[in-house]
Scaffold this motif. Structure first.
Motif, short mmCIF file in Angstrom:
data_model
loop_
_atom_site.label_atom_id
_atom_site.label_comp_id
_atom_site.label_asym_id
_atom_site.label_seq_id
_atom_site.Cartn_x
_atom_site.Cartn_y
_atom_site.Cartn_z
N UNK A 42 4.35 -2.59 11.37
CA UNK A 42 3.40 -2.27 10.22
C UNK A 42 2.28 -3.16 10.38
N UNK A 43 2.16 -3.89 11.67
CA UNK A 43 1.11 -4.77 11.95
C UNK A 43 0.72 -5.86 10.55
N UNK A 44 1.75 -6.57 10.26
CA UNK A 44 1.71 -7.51 9.19
C UNK A 44 2.55 -8.85 9.83
N UNK A 45 1.78 -9.85 9.22
CA UNK A 45 2.27 -10.93 9.63
C UNK A 45 3.75 -11.26 9.35
N UNK A 46 4.39 -12.04 10.06
CA UNK A 46 5.94 -11.89 9.79
C UNK A 46 6.27 -12.65 8.26
N UNK A 47 5.57 -13.52 8.03
CA UNK A 47 5.73 -14.27 6.49
C UNK A 47 5.76 -13.09 5.45
N UNK A 48 4.58 -12.19 5.67
CA UNK A 48 4.53 -10.98 4.58
C UNK A 48 5.55 -9.85 4.74
N UNK A 49 6.16 -9.54 6.09
CA UNK A 49 7.13 -8.76 6.23
C UNK A 49 8.22 -9.09 5.42
N UNK A 50 8.67 -10.53 5.53
CA UNK A 50 9.68 -11.03 5.19
C UNK A 50 9.65 -10.95 3.27
N UNK A 51 8.51 -11.28 2.94
CA UNK A 51 8.31 -11.18 1.55
C UNK A 51 8.21 -9.86 1.02
N UNK A 52 7.70 -8.93 1.45
CA UNK A 52 7.78 -7.58 1.21
C UNK A 52 9.22 -6.82 1.25
N UNK A 53 10.01 -7.41 2.36
CA UNK A 53 11.44 -6.75 2.40
C UNK A 53 12.24 -7.49 1.23
N UNK A 54 11.90 -8.57 0.90
CA UNK A 54 12.74 -9.43 0.01
C UNK A 54 12.28 -8.49 -1.55
#
Length: 119
Positions: A42-54
């Protein structure tokens, strides 16, 4: 989540679905993926990906599981865990039900259970 029904609240689900990045993540989670894989896809920073998945997990829209690896390290994977949403409005408030992925037999059983409740 509402304690009695163990279903996510309306605001929780709507807030997650209102986020374009969360919707993009849902689009790619046909198969289990790790957060770093989601971030890359998704071309996201990993921290954003973790937050969105949560956020999606709390909303009941993705399922978390642990993938066991031979090297002894385990990875959390995420997969989309719903086939639809049902929004009800009774004239004063909304209610949302996340329809989990289910087999045709499970869907038929749920259908008949709802019919018998109405009779």
């Amino acid at each position: 989540m509402d304690e009695e029904s163990q279903t996510p609240g309306v605001e929780t689900v709507f807030d997650a679905l209102a986020d374009p990045e969360c919707r993009e993540i849902l689009d790619v989670l046909d198969e289990p993926q790790t957060a770093p894989d989601v971030a890359s896809t998704c071309d996201l920073p990993q921290t954003n990906a973790y937050r969105k998945l949560e956020r999606l997990s709390v909303a009941g829209l993705v399922e978390e599981s642990t993938a066991l690896r031979r090297d002894g390290h385990h990875a959390t994977t995420y997969v989309r865990d719903f086939s639809g949403l049902v929004v009800d409005y009774d004239g004063s408030e909304f209610d949302v039900t996340v329809v989990e992925d289910e087999s045709p037999d499970e869907r038929l059983a749920r259908f008949w259970a709802q019919i018998s409740e109405e009779l």
